[in-house]
Design an enzyme around this catalytic site. Structure first.
Site, PDB file in Angstrom:
ATOM      1  N   ALA A  66       0.860  -1.181   0.000  1.00  0.00           N
ATOM      2  CA  ALA A  66       0.000   0.000   0.000  1.00  0.00           C
ATOM      3  C   ALA A  66       0.893   1.225   0.000  1.00  0.00           C
ATOM      4  O   ALA A  66       2.113   1.134   0.167  1.00  0.00           O
ATOM      5  CB  ALA A  66      -0.926   0.006   1.213  1.00  0.00           C
ATOM      6  N   MET A  67       0.276   2.394  -0.168  1.00  0.00           N
ATOM      7  CA  MET A  67       1.018   3.656  -0.205  1.00  0.00           C
ATOM      8  C   MET A  67       0.250   4.728   0.536  1.00  0.00           C
ATOM      9  O   MET A  67      -0.941   4.900   0.342  1.00  0.00           O
ATOM     10  CB  MET A  67       1.261   4.077  -1.666  1.00  0.00           C
ATOM     11  N   GLU A  68       0.983   5.465   1.393  1.00  0.00           N
ATOM     12  CA  GLU A  68       0.368   6.359   2.365  1.00  0.00           C
ATOM     13  C   GLU A  68       0.102   7.759   1.845  1.00  0.00           C
ATOM     14  O   GLU A  68       0.016   8.714   2.625  1.00  0.00           O
ATOM     15  CB  GLU A  68       1.273   6.463   3.601  1.00  0.00           C
ATOM     16  N   ASN A  69      -0.088   7.951   0.530  1.00  0.00           N
ATOM     17  CA  ASN A  69      -0.326   9.284  -0.014  1.00  0.00           C
ATOM     18  C   ASN A  69      -1.296  10.071   0.867  1.00  0.00           C
ATOM     19  O   ASN A  69      -2.319   9.552   1.291  1.00  0.00           O
ATOM     20  CB  ASN A  69      -0.928   9.183  -1.415  1.00  0.00           C
ATOM     21  N   HIS A  84      -1.019   0.765   9.353  1.00  0.00           N
ATOM     22  CA  HIS A  84       0.309   1.273   8.990  1.00  0.00           C
ATOM     23  C   HIS A  84       0.195   2.515   8.105  1.00  0.00           C
ATOM     24  O   HIS A  84       0.830   3.548   8.381  1.00  0.00           O
ATOM     25  CB  HIS A  84       1.099   0.175   8.265  1.00  0.00           C
ATOM     26  N   GLU A  85      -0.610   2.411   7.045  1.00  0.00           N
ATOM     27  CA  GLU A  85      -0.715   3.553   6.129  1.00  0.00           C
ATOM     28  C   GLU A  85      -1.410   4.737   6.795  1.00  0.00           C
ATOM     29  O   GLU A  85      -1.046   5.889   6.557  1.00  0.00           O
ATOM     30  CB  GLU A  85      -1.448   3.149   4.854  1.00  0.00           C
ATOM     31  N   HIS A 122       1.005   6.617   9.029  1.00  0.00           N
ATOM     32  CA  HIS A 122       1.940   7.438   8.261  1.00  0.00           C
ATOM     33  C   HIS A 122       1.472   8.897   8.166  1.00  0.00           C
ATOM     34  O   HIS A 122       2.288   9.776   7.853  1.00  0.00           O
ATOM     35  CB  HIS A 122       2.093   6.891   6.845  1.00  0.00           C
TER      36      HIS A 122
END
Length: 878
Positions: A268-271, A303-304, A307
């Site tokens: 995943a990505m925390e944008n 987690h994301e 962030h």
């Protein structure tokens, strides 16, 4: 430049950017074949830049330049230079407004970096350097600015238009088109930019923050997956509340969005405000996801979200500081999962992952510090060392300065550096300031690779007397670091009496305690304890795994059995069993014979555990599991991996064959476990039932295979269905074929569940592994362009199928090398990661090692990506 050796980037060469970007506006005319981006940015020369007249670097990778203006006019002759890295602007005034029109091609982007197409939708992945694949920009983490983003697209094809921040405007346009405008008021680097355009269903909820603000929660998935979002939304709300209560962090935007994407290189990505997720870590229902999947989704969702502060509001100055955000956030999500779901065994799971994957990484050719001093390709440093070992460093800091002080330090850190890009040194400096401790020696953990080895020796003077513990430390050399400095190692210990109770004592001048944290900071130190309340029967070492080290405490079998039976620390109890298992394996490999006395003692201890009605089911299930082959390989300088796997499996059979009746007696107590409840107790009971079934099959219990068939047929959840499949997956038995055929037929149209089928088939050591592998690669559900599909097949084949991957004629290595070569042309990140098992050529026996090295050398002679070449060159370096 695919075949060029990547040039190293050095931390010591860091310089502040020549210009700051005061504001940024992006206009997207979105289409899969060609997307046009208009970039407007206000730039001002950075007064802190080292070179006052340095040009402005705008990175661009595969982006077409359509037009460029400076303050509304075409750039003067000699001002604009285009090179392999993008654009250089010479002679800019102190402040200027730039407008760039560029073009990219999402449907041709199989690397899945920048703007790309996935299942008919458009989405982005910009960390670490993907933004430069979208437009020309100073794409570095220390260039922070505010973003205003306008998205325009065909409404029928892309009815949903999302970007970071809050939506401030939307409307209809001529020709069936529409637009949306998003503003993010918080400063952020370009790697946190995100957009999504597509035909997606939205599941909505709300969350009220601790200050009373209502936040809209929106989870976007393809319409046919809309019924599998409840767990992800519930996990998000739990994470938001936990971050407020445990860390004092409140969410800051009006909306928090998650989008599930089929094609994604990472988890995943925390944008900022718009998280993009691999669908694997969003979608779940009892019929399609196991308990492990539910826990993983909860963990990654958290987690994301975490962030938002540890990574977004406070971000990293440069990519050498990657663990500043990732190590801290992994620590935070581990605390969340421990608190919400797994309790004591979460720590064991984390340690098991470290030992199976991070410790070998630290001992191999790809070893690197948590904060490296140089890198050639940053994509290859998204590693367990940065993430998991980085989290261990945070945990050690908390142990050293205390929980309350650590929490105050976090508050200071977030408040002081809000909206800034900082370093690991800044983080440690805050903890030193708040605690009043000199933490300079501790920082060596960040700059040194390798796993320290600690040796313990003890002596006692009897009841009411004294005890002495002497600890020594050393860290073996790693590539580029022959000499290692001493590090600070917090060693949590306790003395146990004959009944398993903790003994009280005190160190000179200290209070009476029953547990201590010994700080080992020298090569050798002796710690003295006085007025022991009883004679110790055993010492509980490294409680809670207080430091990521390899410990040799030279404990006898009786002492380990005592810890296994009585220790009140879950990790230490599990570790006693693991030590016994490792000792038995080592004896069999090194002496070519079983240590029958040792194995009899282990069997006796396991029998006692099975009779212990007080032990939690999840802990019992965890203790009964033997270490994986990958971890066991670290016991030897070189080892035949096929023999090692066979010896491990044979030991499991020998140990549990006499215990089948005891395991059968427990089974009826677990008949009610398939209830779908997502609680620690329910999951623990399901885990124990599945573990006992698998052990009985491994021990050749004739009644176990029919029970596995019955469990599969009656299963109401994927946990129990997969439990049955896992139990028979190593059997060359008709039951295996029957169950796998049914599973494939049942889930052939569900990609995420089909991945489980791929993994079972590829990872099984049953004869015919290469034929199964070929069939999987020809399966209609397999796509080379989808990282999940590729990892589901090739990952288990290399990680668990020792018989075929390590076949002595080298066929497994040649096949994997060919697959890596094929992938590299499409997705360099995935190729580089899948090549890493080949880099362990020095750990296997000489004949196999030479075959693995030959395959790496073959790949090295080809034109390959920077990502893959970096891995190969480090693996082959002397």
């Amino acid at each position: 430049m695919r075949d060029a050796s990547p040039l190293a980037v050095y931390l010591n060469d860091y310089q502040q950017p020549a210009f700051v970007v005061e504001s940024l506006e992006l206009d997207f005319d979105l289409a899969a074949a060609a997307t046009e981006v208009t970039t407007r940015m206000a730039v001002r020369r950075n007064p802190e830049a080292v070179e006052p007249d340095a040009p402005l670097r705008l990175y661009g990778d595969g982006v077409e330049l359509v037009s460029f203006t400076v303050d509304g006019a075409k750039p003067a002759e000699g001002l604009l230079e285009q090179d392999a890295e993008g654009l250089l602007l010479h002679g800019l005034p102190e402040a200027a407004r730039l407008e760039i029109v560029s073009r990219c091609h999402p449907d041709q982007n199989t690397a899945l970096e920048g703007l790309y197409a996935s299942s008919g939708n458009l989405c982005t992945q910009c960390e670490p350097e993907g933004f430069r694949r979208i437009t020309f920009f100073p794409d570095r983490p220390d260039v922070l600015t505010t973003y205003r983003v306008r998205l325009e697209a065909d409404r029928a094809q892309y009815p949903v238009l999302l970007a970071n921040g809050n939506r401030v405007e939307a409307g209809e346009l001529d020709g069936g088109r529409h637009y949306a405008v998003w503003e993010d008021p918080f400063l952020k680097p370009s790697y946190l930019f995100a957009l999504v355009a597509g035909d997606l269903a939205c599941q909505r909820d709300t969350f009220t923050t601790m200050s009373g603000r209502e936040v809209q929660l929106e989870l976007y998935v393809e319409a046919h997956n809309a019924d599998r979002c409840d767990h992800a939304l519930a996990s998000l709300k739990r994470a938001m509340r936990f971050d407020e209560e445990a860390f004092g962090r409140e969410y800051d935007l009006d909306v928090y969005m998650i989008v599930a994407v089929d094609d994604f290189n990472m988890g995943a990505m925390e944008n900022k405000g718009l998280n993009l997720f691999n669908a694997k870590y969003v979608l779940a229902s009892p019929d399609t996801a196991t308990d492990d999947d539910f826990v993983a989704i909860e963990s990654v969702i958290a987690h994301e979200y975490f962030h938002n502060w540890s990574g977004n509001r406070v971000t990293c100055r440069d990519w050498f500081q990657l663990s500043l955000k990732e190590g801290l956030t992994v620590f935070r999500d581990q605390e969340f999962t421990t608190d919400c779901t797994l309790f004591g065994v979460k720590r064991i799971d984390d340690v098991a992952m470290l030992r199976a994957f991070q410790f070998p990484e630290d001992a191999g050719p790809l070893a690197h510090p948590v904060r490296p001093d140089h890198y050639a390709e940053i994509n290859n440093f998204y590693t367990l060392t940065v993430y998991e070992k980085g989290a261990e460093l945070i945990r050690m800091l908390r142990t050293l300065i205390g929980r309350e002080t650590f929490r105050r330090g976090l508050d200071v850190y977030f408040e002081r550096f809000d909206g800034q890009a900082v370093t690991t040194d800044d983080f440690v400096a805050v903890m030193a300031e708040v605690s009043g401790r000199n933490l300079t020696p501790f920082k060596r953990w960040y700059t040194q690779a390798g796993t320290p080895r600690v040796t313990a020796a003890t002596s006692f003077d009897g009841p009411g007397g004294q005890a002495r513990i002497t600890l020594t430390q050393e860290t073996p050399p790693t590539p580029g670091q022959e000499h290692k400095e001493l590090v600070v190692i917090p060693m949590r210990v306790a003395f146990l009496d004959a009944k398993g109770q903790r003994i009280t004592a005190h160190q000179k001048g200290g209070e009476v305690q029953d547990e201590w944290v010994l700080e080992l900071s020298e090569g050798e130190q002796t710690f003295r304890f006085e007025e022991l309340s009883d004679s110790p029967t055993a010492i509980s070492w490294l409680r809670g795994f207080s430091a990521p080290v390899i410990l040799n405490a030279n404990q006898g079998v009786d002492e380990l059995a005592h810890l296994l039976a009585y220790d009140d620390d879950a990790f230490a109890r599990w570790e006693a069993a693991q030590t016994l298992f490792r000792r038995a394996i080592r004896s069999r490999i090194e002496h070519d014979a079983a240590d029958t006395a040792l194995e009899a003692a282990i069997e006796h201890a396991l029998a006692a555990l099975l009779r212990d009605e007080a032990i939690e089911p999840v802990l019992l299930a965890t203790i009964l599991q033997l270490p994986p082959t990958r971890e066991l390989a670290e016991l030897f300088e070189r080892v035949d991996p096929v023999r090692l796997r066979n010896e491990r499996d044979d030991l499991e059979k020998r140990l549990y064959m006499p215990l089948t009746e005891a395991m059968q007696q427990i089974q009826p107590k677990l008949d009610d476990v398939d209830n779908g409840a997502f609680t620690a107790e329910a999951m623990g009971r399901r885990q124990l039932r599945n573990r006992l079934l698998a052990l009985r099959v491994a021990a050749r219990d004739q009644a176990a295979v029919p029970e596995a068939l019955a469990q599969y047929q009656k299963a109401r959840s994927q946990t129990m269905r997969m439990g049955a499949l896992n139990a028979v997956n190593e059997l060359d038995h008709e039951a295996r074929q029957v169950l796998l055929a049914d599973f494939e037929k049942r889930y052939r149209d569900d990609p995420l569940v089909l991945d489980k089928y791929f993994g079972l088939q590829a990872g099984s050591q049953v004869a015919g592994g290469f034929e199964r592998l070929d069939a999987l690669l020809e399966h209609p559900g397999f796509r080379w362009t989808n990282p999940n599909r590729v990892r589901a097949v090739l990952g288990p084949f290399m990680a668990r199928n020792e018989r075929h991957f390590h076949q002595d004629d080298g066929e497994g290595y040649r096949r994997m090398g060919g697959f890596v070569e094929k992938l590299d042309a499409m997705n360099p990140q995935t190729a580089a990661r899948l090549a890493q098992p080949l880099t362990r050529w020095r750990k296997v026996d000489t004949a196999r090692g030479e075959q693995m090295r030959a395959e790496l050398e073959r790949l090295a002679a080809l034109e390959v990506s920077r990502d893959l070449r970096d891995v190969i060159e480090r693996a082959l370096a002397e």
